[in-house]
Design an enzyme around this catalytic site. Sequence first.
Site, PDB file in Angstrom:
ATOM      1  N   ARG A 139       0.057  -9.264  13.617  1.00  0.00           N
ATOM      2  CA  ARG A 139      -0.577  -8.158  12.886  1.00  0.00           C
ATOM      3  C   ARG A 139      -1.482  -8.692  11.781  1.00  0.00           C
ATOM      4  O   ARG A 139      -2.521  -8.107  11.479  1.00  0.00           O
ATOM      5  CB  ARG A 139       0.498  -7.232  12.327  1.00  0.00           C
ATOM      6  N   ARG A 159      11.041  -0.291  11.067  1.00  0.00           N
ATOM      7  CA  ARG A 159      10.058  -0.281  12.151  1.00  0.00           C
ATOM      8  C   ARG A 159      10.315  -1.435  13.110  1.00  0.00           C
ATOM      9  O   ARG A 159      10.613  -2.542  12.678  1.00  0.00           O
ATOM     10  CB  ARG A 159       8.639  -0.418  11.571  1.00  0.00           C
ATOM     11  N   ARG A 173      11.740  -4.769   4.768  1.00  0.00           N
ATOM     12  CA  ARG A 173      11.502  -3.375   4.367  1.00  0.00           C
ATOM     13  C   ARG A 173      12.164  -2.367   5.292  1.00  0.00           C
ATOM     14  O   ARG A 173      12.373  -2.616   6.470  1.00  0.00           O
ATOM     15  CB  ARG A 173      10.008  -3.094   4.243  1.00  0.00           C
ATOM     16  N   ARG A 221      -9.661   0.883   9.197  1.00  0.00           N
ATOM     17  CA  ARG A 221      -9.169  -0.431   9.608  1.00  0.00           C
ATOM     18  C   ARG A 221     -10.239  -1.296  10.237  1.00  0.00           C
ATOM     19  O   ARG A 221     -10.002  -2.476  10.492  1.00  0.00           O
ATOM     20  CB  ARG A 221      -8.080  -0.248  10.668  1.00  0.00           C
ATOM     21  N   LYS A 264       0.826  -1.204   0.000  1.00  0.00           N
ATOM     22  CA  LYS A 264       0.000   0.000   0.000  1.00  0.00           C
ATOM     23  C   LYS A 264       0.870   1.267   0.000  1.00  0.00           C
ATOM     24  O   LYS A 264       0.652   2.168  -0.801  1.00  0.00           O
ATOM     25  CB  LYS A 264      -0.925   0.020   1.233  1.00  0.00           C
TER      26      LYS A 264
END
Length: 216
Positions: free
Chosen positions: A172, A161, A127, A88, A13
């Site tokens: 998650r 992160r 990432r 969400r 996203k």
Amino acid sequence: MRLILLGPPGAGKGTQAQRLVEKHGIPQLSTGDMLRAAVASGTEVGLRAKAVMDAGKLVSDDIVNAIVSERLDQPDCQAGFILDGYPRTLAQADAIGAMLAAKDMPLSAVVEMRVDDDVLVDRIAGRYTCANCGAGYHDENLKPAEEGVCDKCGSTEFKRRKDDNPETVRTRLQAYYKETAPLLGYYYAKGLLKPVDGMAEIDEVTAQIDNVLASL
Ligand code: ADP
Ligand code: ZN
């Protein structure tokens, strides 16, 4: 153009939102970034969010919805926006629906990015972002042209992160399937859902999203 990008963590996203921002000149609205900005600028909603965050709790739907509503009134959102990471929950989806109806800003589409769970774990574990401009990279899939130097701004500082590790990704993902996946049916029923194959290469996903936008 008013878009929601919907998909599990790691679906791409943020990557696609950055490209849409560049191509269409409309802002990417990420509720995490917006919360931090509201706290920093000391708006009323920001002060409420700060109290909750300082207490170590999750910011409520009410606060997140209020922050999005304030943000949508800014001049740069009048030509359109990309919502990334919001809504969400079904409650948030109802709230944004009511807000956009009141502001006379109907959604153009909800782009669903479909990716298999195993791939998500690899993507998230690899990432990182530029510490200066926020450009997103990946250890294997999306390296800067020159190693250790951001393509966009030349910075040599990067960050990862804390919650981007294989263990927390599973948790998650469960939260995504429980809280957020019901939105797929919700937007399908409204005729807004446009699935794209998020397993494809980054440029190919961009091309699929371009096709969706061209068909609106
Ligand atoms: P999200 O915002 O949905 O959580 P990101 O855009 O941060 O996901 O993408 C997660 C990671 O996967 C990033 O490192 C990104 O570079 C990489 N990535 C994104 N899209 C693709 C793709 N289509 N193919 C391979 N890797 C991708
Ligand atoms: Zn940068």
